[in-house]
Design an enzyme around this catalytic site. Structure first.
Site, PDB file in Angstrom:
ATOM      1  N   LYS A  13       0.881  -1.057   0.127  1.00 33.76           N
ATOM      2  CA  LYS A  13       0.138   0.327  -0.188  1.00 33.76           C
ATOM      3  C   LYS A  13       0.769   1.643  -0.266  1.00 33.76           C
ATOM      4  CE  LYS A  13      -1.912  -1.331   3.911  1.00 33.76           C
ATOM      5  NZ  LYS A  13      -1.215  -2.761   4.500  1.00 33.76           N
ATOM      6  N   ARG A  85      -9.304   1.168   9.342  1.00 33.81           N
ATOM      7  CA  ARG A  85      -8.809   0.033   9.937  1.00 33.81           C
ATOM      8  C   ARG A  85      -9.734  -1.065  11.006  1.00 33.81           C
ATOM      9  NH1 ARG A  85      -2.968   0.599   9.372  1.00 33.81           N
ATOM     10  NH2 ARG A  85      -1.469  -1.032   9.919  1.00 33.81           N
ATOM     11  N   ARG A 124      11.988  -5.566   4.233  1.00 33.53           N
ATOM     12  CA  ARG A 124      11.548  -3.930   4.229  1.00 33.53           C
ATOM     13  C   ARG A 124      12.802  -3.115   4.509  1.00 33.53           C
ATOM     14  NH1 ARG A 124       5.867  -1.673   5.136  1.00 33.53           N
ATOM     15  NH2 ARG A 124       6.558  -2.097   7.172  1.00 33.53           N
ATOM     16  N   ARG A 157      12.099  -0.979  10.398  1.00 35.87           N
ATOM     17  CA  ARG A 157      10.835  -0.595  11.540  1.00 35.87           C
ATOM     18  C   ARG A 157      10.797  -1.887  12.959  1.00 35.87           C
ATOM     19  NH1 ARG A 157       5.769   0.541   7.869  1.00 35.87           N
ATOM     20  NH2 ARG A 157       4.705  -0.790  10.419  1.00 35.87           N
ATOM     21  N   ARG A 168       0.377  -8.458  13.367  1.00 32.73           N
ATOM     22  CA  ARG A 168      -0.463  -7.613  12.827  1.00 32.73           C
ATOM     23  C   ARG A 168      -1.138  -8.658  11.842  1.00 32.73           C
ATOM     24  NH1 ARG A 168       4.864  -5.051  10.828  1.00 32.73           N
ATOM     25  NH2 ARG A 168       4.076  -4.342   9.933  1.00 32.73           N
TER      26      ARG A 168
HETATM   27  P1  AP5 Z   1       5.154  -1.480   1.995  1.00 35.89           P
HETATM   28  O1  AP5 Z   1       4.336  -0.921   0.550  1.00 35.89           O
HETATM   29  O2  AP5 Z   1       5.758  -1.361   2.560  1.00 35.89           O
HETATM   30  O3  AP5 Z   1       3.647  -2.471   2.808  1.00 35.89           O
HETATM   31  P2  AP5 Z   1       2.206  -2.020   2.907  1.00 35.89           P
HETATM   32  O4  AP5 Z   1       0.963  -2.456   3.066  1.00 35.89           O
HETATM   33  O5  AP5 Z   1       2.387  -0.749   3.361  1.00 35.89           O
HETATM   34  O6  AP5 Z   1       2.247  -1.895   4.543  1.00 35.89           O
HETATM   35  P3  AP5 Z   1       2.541  -1.602   6.316  1.00 35.89           P
HETATM   36  O7  AP5 Z   1       3.047  -2.941   6.772  1.00 35.89           O
HETATM   37  O8  AP5 Z   1       3.171  -0.634   5.877  1.00 35.89           O
HETATM   38  O9  AP5 Z   1       1.567  -1.839   6.084  1.00 35.89           O
HETATM   39  P4  AP5 Z   1       0.896  -1.379   7.843  1.00 35.89           P
HETATM   40  O10 AP5 Z   1      -0.515  -1.783   7.587  1.00 35.89           O
HETATM   41  O11 AP5 Z   1       1.135  -3.087   9.035  1.00 35.89           O
HETATM   42  O12 AP5 Z   1       1.315  -0.524   9.203  1.00 35.89           O
HETATM   43  P5  AP5 Z   1       1.115   0.955   8.889  1.00 35.89           P
HETATM   44  O13 AP5 Z   1       2.243   1.741   9.466  1.00 35.89           O
HETATM   45  O14 AP5 Z   1      -0.093   1.616   8.129  1.00 35.89           O
HETATM   46  O15 AP5 Z   1       5.728  -3.318   0.794  1.00 35.89           O
HETATM   47  C1  AP5 Z   1       6.353  -3.749   2.319  1.00 35.89           C
HETATM   48  C2  AP5 Z   1       7.677  -4.471   1.571  1.00 35.89           C
HETATM   49  O16 AP5 Z   1       7.312  -5.160   0.322  1.00 35.89           O
HETATM   50  C3  AP5 Z   1       8.613  -3.189   1.110  1.00 35.89           C
HETATM   51  O17 AP5 Z   1      10.080  -3.662   1.774  1.00 35.89           O
HETATM   52  C4  AP5 Z   1       8.535  -3.121  -0.956  1.00 35.89           C
HETATM   53  O18 AP5 Z   1       9.366  -2.830  -0.822  1.00 35.89           O
HETATM   54  C5  AP5 Z   1       8.343  -4.674  -1.389  1.00 35.89           C
HETATM   55  N1  AP5 Z   1       6.788  -4.959  -2.131  1.00 35.89           N
HETATM   56  C6  AP5 Z   1       6.218  -3.920  -2.125  1.00 35.89           C
HETATM   57  N2  AP5 Z   1       5.967  -3.783  -3.436  1.00 35.89           N
HETATM   58  C7  AP5 Z   1       5.811  -5.221  -4.008  1.00 35.89           C
HETATM   59  C8  AP5 Z   1       6.090  -5.820  -5.011  1.00 35.89           C
HETATM   60  N3  AP5 Z   1       4.997  -5.943  -5.836  1.00 35.89           N
HETATM   61  N4  AP5 Z   1       7.092  -7.056  -5.099  1.00 35.89           N
HETATM   62  C9  AP5 Z   1       7.702  -7.241  -3.853  1.00 35.89           C
HETATM   63  N5  AP5 Z   1       7.850  -6.468  -3.119  1.00 35.89           N
HETATM   64  C10 AP5 Z   1       7.649  -5.720  -2.705  1.00 35.89           C
HETATM   65  O19 AP5 Z   1       0.584   0.968  10.958  1.00 35.89           O
HETATM   66  C11 AP5 Z   1       1.652  -0.161  11.667  1.00 35.89           C
HETATM   67  C12 AP5 Z   1       0.927   0.410  12.459  1.00 35.89           C
HETATM   68  O20 AP5 Z   1       0.151   1.573  13.329  1.00 35.89           O
HETATM   69  C13 AP5 Z   1       0.152  -0.688  13.465  1.00 35.89           C
HETATM   70  O21 AP5 Z   1      -0.035  -1.860  13.091  1.00 35.89           O
HETATM   71  C14 AP5 Z   1      -1.661   0.098  14.299  1.00 35.89           C
HETATM   72  O22 AP5 Z   1      -0.706   0.162  15.011  1.00 35.89           O
HETATM   73  C15 AP5 Z   1      -0.740   1.571  13.969  1.00 35.89           C
HETATM   74  N6  AP5 Z   1      -1.958   2.266  12.965  1.00 35.89           N
HETATM   75  C16 AP5 Z   1      -1.549   2.397  11.695  1.00 35.89           C
HETATM   76  N7  AP5 Z   1      -3.308   2.697  11.367  1.00 35.89           N
HETATM   77  C17 AP5 Z   1      -3.627   2.577  12.273  1.00 35.89           C
HETATM   78  C18 AP5 Z   1      -5.523   2.786  12.445  1.00 35.89           C
HETATM   79  N8  AP5 Z   1      -5.847   3.417  11.416  1.00 35.89           N
HETATM   80  N9  AP5 Z   1      -5.804   1.812  12.883  1.00 35.89           N
HETATM   81  C19 AP5 Z   1      -5.275   2.105  14.028  1.00 35.89           C
HETATM   82  N10 AP5 Z   1      -4.125   1.958  14.150  1.00 35.89           N
HETATM   83  C20 AP5 Z   1      -2.850   1.746  13.187  1.00 35.89           C
END
Ligand code: AP5
Length: 220
Positions: A13, A85, A124, A157, A168
């Site tokens: 994403k 979420r 990552r 991270r 997660r």
């Molecule tokens: P990447 O693009 O970084 O993946 P992502 O889908 O953004 O995954 P995240 O882990 O960032 O999402 P998340 O939802 O767990 O974390 P967030 O920061 O929102 O890609 C991942 C890896 O794959 C990278 O290395 C990339 O290079 C690689 N890649 C990408 N595309 C690829 C492809 N096609 N092929 C191969 N490799 C590829 O949330 C963190 C924390 O914040 C949560 O756990 C929670 O505690 C809190 N939080 C955030 N939002 C909320 C909310 N709305 N409500 C409550 N708590 C929240």
């Protein structure tokens, strides 16, 4: 139009939101990046969110909804990465759109086989200041360990540890997957699924096709 990127941790994403925001007149808002900035700035919200994030759990809805209402209040031209979420967050977002007279948000679901997520997340590398991400194998930086744009050192991270990733993924299934049904209403047509496997450029092209069907203008 408010565009929601929906999918499990590691689905891509953030990677895609950063590419798409450069091409279309839509700003990426990542709740994860916002929360990490609050933590780094040691704000009250950052201190409150810290333990939930470290454990891979969701930060309580009330805190997130207040933070996002503040972020979105001026423009609906946004890509939401990591929000909503929970169903409560989705309802609050619809209420905000209604109160502003905006059309209801549209969601793009990143359809990805669960088996690839762990490998994507443990490999990552993140640029802490911007949220730019790389992958040691699939998307390496030009110079190992350094951000392509600033040359800063990349970090892993703290929540990209196997045990926390497992939490997660379980939290996603339990609390976020119900959103698929929330948006996948044939009458409103608010959810489009995109194959998020394969090279990053291929996934971008698939998302662009969905966006052009929805007639979102490109940046001049
Ligand atoms: P990447 O693009 O970084 O993946 P992502 O889908 O953004 O995954 P995240 O882990 O960032 O999402 P998340 O939802 O767990 O974390 P967030 O920061 O929102 O890609 C991942 C890896 O794959 C990278 O290395 C990339 O290079 C690689 N890649 C990408 N595309 C690829 C492809 N096609 N092929 C191969 N490799 C590829 O949330 C963190 C924390 O914040 C949560 O756990 C929670 O505690 C809190 N939080 C955030 N939002 C909320 C909310 N709305 N409500 C409550 N708590 C929240």
């Amino acid at each position: 139009m408010i565009l929601i990127f929906l999918g499990p941790p590691g689905a891509g994403k953030g990677t895609q939101a950063k590419i798409i925001e450069e091409r279309f007149a839509h700003r990426q808002i990542s709740t994860g990046d916002l929360l990490r900035a609050h933590r780094a700035g040691k704000t009250a919200l950052g201190r409150e969110a810290q333990s939930y994030m470290d454990e891979g759990k969701l930060v309580p809805d009330g805190l997130i909804i207040r933070m996002m209402e503040e972020e979105i209040k001026t423009s609906s031209n946004v890509i939401l990465d990591g929000f909503p979420r929970t169903v409560a967050q989705a309802v609050a977002l619809d209420q905000l759109a209604n109160s502003k007279g905006w059309s209801l948000p549209q969601a793009i679901l990143f359809d990805v086989d669960e088996s690839v997520l762990m490998e994507r997340l443990v490999g990552r590398l993140t640029h802490a200041a911007s949220g730019r991400t790389y992958h040691s194998t699939f998307n390496p930086p030009v110079v190992a360990g350094l951000d392509d744009v600033t040359g800063d050192a990349l970090i892993q991270r703290p929540d990209d540890k196997e045990e926390t990733i497992r939490t997660r993924l379980a939290v996603y299934k339990d609390q976020t997957e119900p959103l698929i049904e929330y948006y996948d209403n044939p009458a409103s047509g608010r959810l489009t699924s995109v194959d998020a496997l394969g090279p990053i450029d291929d996934v971008t092209r698939r998302i662009e096709r969905v966006i052009s069907v929805r007639e979102i203008p490109q940046r001049p």
